[in-house]
Write an enzyme that holds these catalytic residues in place. Sequence first.
Site, short mmCIF file in Angstrom:
data_model
loop_
_atom_site.label_atom_id
_atom_site.label_comp_id
_atom_site.label_asym_id
_atom_site.label_seq_id
_atom_site.Cartn_x
_atom_site.Cartn_y
_atom_site.Cartn_z
N HIS A 73 16.95 51.94 40.60
CA HIS A 73 17.24 50.68 39.87
C HIS A 73 16.66 49.65 40.68
O HIS A 73 16.59 49.74 41.80
CB HIS A 73 18.72 50.30 39.33
CG HIS A 73 19.42 51.41 38.19
ND1 HIS A 73 19.54 52.61 38.23
CD2 HIS A 73 19.53 50.93 37.03
CE1 HIS A 73 19.92 52.88 37.15
NE2 HIS A 73 20.14 51.84 36.31
N SER B 52 20.60 48.56 32.23
CA SER B 52 21.02 48.46 33.48
C SER B 52 19.83 47.84 34.29
O SER B 52 19.99 47.36 35.49
CB SER B 52 21.28 49.57 34.29
OG SER B 52 20.48 50.48 33.88
#
Length: 331
Positions: free
Chosen positions: A306, A71
Amino acid sequence: MRTSLTDHTDLHAPRRDLTAPHARSGARRVRRLSATLGALLLCLTSTLAVAPPASASGQPRFDHYVALGDSYTSGPLIPLPKPTAPLGCARSTANYPTMLAAQLHLGSFRDVSCGGATTGDMTEPQRTPLGTNPPQLDALRPGTDLVTLGIGGNDEGVFGDIIGTCPGLRAQNPSGSPCRDHFTESGTDTLAEAVARTGKRAGAVLDEIAARSPHATVLVVGYPRITPAPGTGVTCPDVLPFADGDLAWADDIESSLNDALRTAAEHHGASFVDMYPASYGHDACAGPQAWIQGKHSNPLVAMSYHPNAAGMYGVATEIRRTLNAARAPTR
């Protein structure tokens, strides 16, 4: 990091009446903001697409680029989503592979990265909430001449253990390191040991890449800083809710992972893209300069813990620098 469409969602938040006037107005504002962000990202992509060619001849230096990774490569929740199957991989049109492909004027480009991927998912199918991603290495061809690999954080659940455990332990000892203590057994840091094993698996992946695409330039992409650099005294518990001592410990685990990936690259014929120097001052605590989203997912920015679009641009820039350094004439 391992992600799913239900990660970090507040299931207990009160429902809003979307038929109320103020709710409809808010919904219109969200739609306008989404459209604005989409236009800005399309503008950015267009700007990158007309950047100077990578070679003096005006032809692309690489013809077939394949992006592999988890990711931190796919870019979950960074606007806009890339409509490629399976949707559960959560690829973004503003992730670093897409930016790099535009910068390099590539003849062919495939992004097979997938949220939650491990080194094992390079050679085995990966199930996601919305479909199955084929083994990522199946995208390689004998003629593939550029490969980026961003993998390792999900192996043995290391990143997931840190972000899933550390915030909940902060209250026990805000100035100490309760999370490090939690993962230490008989004096041994279990996550540090897991990271050391990850480096060996990454080396095996690199060997397989070389076998399938023997003429490819291969780059292992390191992870950017999530926590502030140790010694700076920076904390931001509202954004990154780790105990003070655990911030330094988490940085040490991430640094060790990057070191293991660097060693794998050096021993298996690849180059390492070191994101730590470039991401100094861009950790999750850096406010407007942050390349990493904090504890709350934002569907108009990025998934929690993230990279955001700025972080992805930073990674693409460092990859470009690494490629330029590799082709620079030696004296």
